[in-house]
Design an enzyme around this catalytic site. Structure first.
Site, PDB file in Angstrom:
ATOM      1  N   TYR A 188       0.823  -1.213   0.000  1.00  0.00           N
ATOM      2  CA  TYR A 188       0.000   0.000   0.000  1.00  0.00           C
ATOM      3  C   TYR A 188       0.856   1.262   0.000  1.00  0.00           C
ATOM      4  O   TYR A 188       0.436   2.301  -0.478  1.00  0.00           O
ATOM      5  CB  TYR A 188      -0.898   0.030   1.248  1.00  0.00           C
ATOM      6  CG  TYR A 188      -2.253  -0.597   1.075  1.00  0.00           C
ATOM      7  CD1 TYR A 188      -2.387  -1.882   0.556  1.00  0.00           C
ATOM      8  CD2 TYR A 188      -3.406   0.083   1.450  1.00  0.00           C
ATOM      9  CE1 TYR A 188      -3.633  -2.467   0.421  1.00  0.00           C
ATOM     10  CE2 TYR A 188      -4.653  -0.494   1.316  1.00  0.00           C
ATOM     11  CZ  TYR A 188      -4.769  -1.763   0.801  1.00  0.00           C
ATOM     12  OH  TYR A 188      -6.003  -2.325   0.677  1.00  0.00           O
TER      13      TYR A 188
ATOM     14  N   LYS B  12       3.140 -15.342   1.720  1.00  0.00           N
ATOM     15  CA  LYS B  12       3.292 -15.998   0.413  1.00  0.00           C
ATOM     16  C   LYS B  12       4.788 -16.280   0.271  1.00  0.00           C
ATOM     17  O   LYS B  12       5.432 -15.840  -0.679  1.00  0.00           O
ATOM     18  CB  LYS B  12       2.740 -15.081  -0.695  1.00  0.00           C
ATOM     19  CG  LYS B  12       2.622 -15.741  -2.050  1.00  0.00           C
ATOM     20  CD  LYS B  12       1.528 -16.790  -2.152  1.00  0.00           C
ATOM     21  CE  LYS B  12       1.605 -17.517  -3.488  1.00  0.00           C
ATOM     22  NZ  LYS B  12       0.676 -18.671  -3.588  1.00  0.00           N
TER      23      LYS B  12
ATOM     24  N   ASP C  31      -3.168 -18.047  -0.220  1.00  0.00           N
ATOM     25  CA  ASP C  31      -4.202 -18.699  -1.042  1.00  0.00           C
ATOM     26  C   ASP C  31      -4.890 -19.804  -0.252  1.00  0.00           C
ATOM     27  O   ASP C  31      -6.116 -19.940  -0.254  1.00  0.00           O
ATOM     28  CB  ASP C  31      -3.615 -19.220  -2.364  1.00  0.00           C
ATOM     29  CG  ASP C  31      -2.338 -20.023  -2.196  1.00  0.00           C
ATOM     30  OD1 ASP C  31      -1.761 -20.037  -1.082  1.00  0.00           O
ATOM     31  OD2 ASP C  31      -1.896 -20.649  -3.176  1.00  0.00           O
TER      32      ASP C  31
ATOM     33  N   ASP D 291      -6.336  -6.888   4.026  1.00  0.00           N
ATOM     34  CA  ASP D 291      -7.493  -6.201   3.438  1.00  0.00           C
ATOM     35  C   ASP D 291      -8.455  -7.240   2.866  1.00  0.00           C
ATOM     36  O   ASP D 291      -9.663  -7.214   3.113  1.00  0.00           O
ATOM     37  CB  ASP D 291      -6.998  -5.257   2.331  1.00  0.00           C
ATOM     38  CG  ASP D 291      -8.140  -4.548   1.630  1.00  0.00           C
ATOM     39  OD1 ASP D 291      -9.052  -4.079   2.332  1.00  0.00           O
ATOM     40  OD2 ASP D 291      -8.122  -4.470   0.384  1.00  0.00           O
TER      41      ASP D 291
ATOM     42  N   ASP E 291     -12.246  -8.942   4.666  1.00  0.00           N
ATOM     43  CA  ASP E 291     -13.580  -8.908   4.026  1.00  0.00           C
ATOM     44  C   ASP E 291     -14.157 -10.323   3.960  1.00  0.00           C
ATOM     45  O   ASP E 291     -15.349 -10.541   4.184  1.00  0.00           O
ATOM     46  CB  ASP E 291     -13.494  -8.353   2.592  1.00  0.00           C
ATOM     47  CG  ASP E 291     -13.758  -6.857   2.531  1.00  0.00           C
ATOM     48  OD1 ASP E 291     -13.515  -6.169   3.544  1.00  0.00           O
ATOM     49  OD2 ASP E 291     -14.200  -6.374   1.469  1.00  0.00           O
TER      50      ASP E 291
END
Ligand code: IPM
Ligand code: MG
Length: 357
Positions: A141, A192, A224, A248, A252
C-alpha cells in the site's frame, strides 16, 4: 482527566451511521462519567467537496491531538474519476500513515442470533470468533516506487513495491502474539513465502518472535490456502496476523462468514494507544441517504474505542451487551434481515441500542 474524540463521518452512509454512534457515545459518556470532549472534521469526498483535498490540514491537526477518532467511511462514484492522490481513500490512508496506526484489529464474531444470515452452514460458523491483525501502514500500500510509467516503445506499465522492514514486521507481530495470549493462544501468520522474498523475511521474524511467546502456538499458512481454509473450516483460526494487502482481502472474507459486514467494527492503533475506529464496511453509496444502513458496526467500533484507547472497559461491555440485546429483540436492518426478524432503519436501530443501554 478529560479525553477527546474526533468524529469524522466522511461519505456515503458515513454521516448516518456516525450520527447513531455519536448518540451512543454521548449516552455512555453521561452514564459512566467519562468526561469526553467531542470535535468533528472533514475527510474523504466530503473534504474534497469543501476544500479540494481529501485530508485537509485542519483535520490532520485535530486528529493528532485527539485521543481517539471515530470514522464513518470514505469514497463514492462521485470522486472515482479523480487522480489517485486526490481520491477520498487518500484521506483514510493519510490518517493511517500520518498517525502511524500500524496495528489494525478486525474481529470476525458470529452473533448466535445471526447464524442464519451467514452464507455458510450454521455448523461451520456457529461460535466463530476470529481476530485478524492486519499491518496497516506498510507493505504494498505504501511501498516506493509506485506509479504508471511509459516504457520505451510507448507501452505503459503500472508498478507498486511490496516492502517490509524487520522493525515493521516485529511490531505488528508483537501485537498479534499479545492478542493471541489474551485469547486462545493460537496465532496463524499468513504470507506468500513460497514466492515473495518480503514474506520470507516476514515468516523468519514471526518464528523469531515465537521464542518470546512459548505459551502461543504459532503456525504459518500461504495466503491462497488461508483464503480457502476460511470458508472450509473457519473455526480452526484464533488470531491471524498478516500484511496490509492480504489483510485487506482476508478481513472482508472473514467478515462475510458472520453474515454481514454491517456488524463488524475495527480498531487501528499506534504505539501510544491512540486509535482510529471504523466499521469494516465501506461508504455503500448505493444505499446512502435512505436511512437503511446498519449502524451496529459503527456502534461496536465505539465499544472498541472505549476499550483500547479510552480505558473504559465497563462502558465498552455495556454497548456490546446492548447490541446483543437488540438482536435478541429481533430487530434487523436490511443486511441482516431474517424471516422472523423485524425490519428497522438506521435511526430506529440506533434508538433501540440507546434504549437497551
Ligand atoms: C479497508 C478499505 C481500505 C483499504 C480502502 C477504502 C482504502 O478497503 O479499510 O479495508 O484498502 O484499506
Ligand atoms: Mg478493505
Amino acid at each position: 482527566m478529560s479525553q477527546s474524540v474526533l468524529l469524522l463521518p466522511g461519505d456515503g452512509i458515513g454521516p448516518e451511521i456516525v450520527a447513531e454512534a455519536e448518540k451512543v457515545l454521548h449516552e455512555v459518556n453521561d452514564n459512566f462519567g467519562l468526561d469526553l470532549r467531542f470535535e468533528s472534521g472533514l475527510v474523504g469526498g466530503a473534504a474534497i467537496d469543501a476544500t479540494g483535498e481529501p485530508l485537509p490540514k485542519k483535520t490532520m491537526e485535530r486528529a493528532q491531538k485527539a485521543d481517539a477518532i471515530l470514522l464513518g467511511a470514505v469514497g463514492g462514484p462521485k470522486w472515482d474519476h479523480l487522480e489517485m492522490a486526490l481520491r477520498p481513500e487518500k484521506g483514510l490512508l493519510g490518517l493511517r500513515s500520518g498517525l502511524e496506526l500500524f496495528a489494525n484489529l478486525r474481529p470476525a464474531i458470529l452473533y448466535p442470533q445471526l447464524a442464519s444470515a451467514s452464507s455458510l452452514k450454521p455448523e461451520v460458523v456457529s461460535g466463530l470468533d476470529i481476530l485478524i491483525v492486519r499491518e496497516l501502514t506498510g507493505g504494498i500500500y505504501f511501498g516506493q516506487p509506485r506509479g504508471i510509467r511509459t516504457l520505451e516503445g510507448g507501452e505503459r506499465q503500472g508498478f507498486n513495491t511490496y516492502v517490509y522492514r524487520e522493525s515493521e514486521i516485529r511490531r505488528i507481530g508483537r501485537v498479534a502474539f499479545e492478542a493471541a495470549r489474551q485469547r486462545n493462544g493460537r496465532l496463524c501468520s499468513v504470507d506468500k513465502a513460497n514466492v515473495l522474498e518480503v514474506t520470507v523475511l516476514w515468516r523468519e521474524i514471526m518464528n523469531d518472535l515465537a521464542k518470546e511467546y512459548p505459551d502461543v502456538e504459532l503456525s504459518h499458512m500461504y495466503v491462497d490456502n488461508a483464503a480457502m481454509q476460511l470458508v472450509r473450516a473457519p473455526k480452526q483460526f484464533d488470531v491471524i496476523v498478516t500484511g496490509n494487502m492480504f489483510g485487506d482481502i482476508l478481513s472482508d472474507e472473514a467478515a462475510m462468514l458472520t453474515g454481514s459486514i454491517g456488524m463488524l467494527p475495527s480498531a487501528s492503533m499506534n504505539a501510544e494507544k491512540q486509535g482510529m475506529f471504523e466499521p469494516c464496511h465501506g461508504s455503500a453509496p448505493d444505499i446512502a441517504g435512505q436511512g437503511v444502513a446498519n449502524p451496529l458496526a459503527t456502534i461496536l467500533s465505539v465499544a472498541m474505542m472505549l476499550r483500547y484507547s479510552l480505558n473504559a472497559e465497563e462502558a465498552a461491555r455495556a454497548i456490546e451487551a446492548a447490541v446483543s440485546k437488540v438482536l435478541d429483540q429481533g430487530l434487523r436492518t436490511a443486511d441482516i434481515m431474517s424471516p422472523d426478524g423485524r425490519r428497522v432503519g438506521t435511526s430506529e436501530m440506533g434508538q433501540a441500542v440507546l434504549a437497551a443501554l
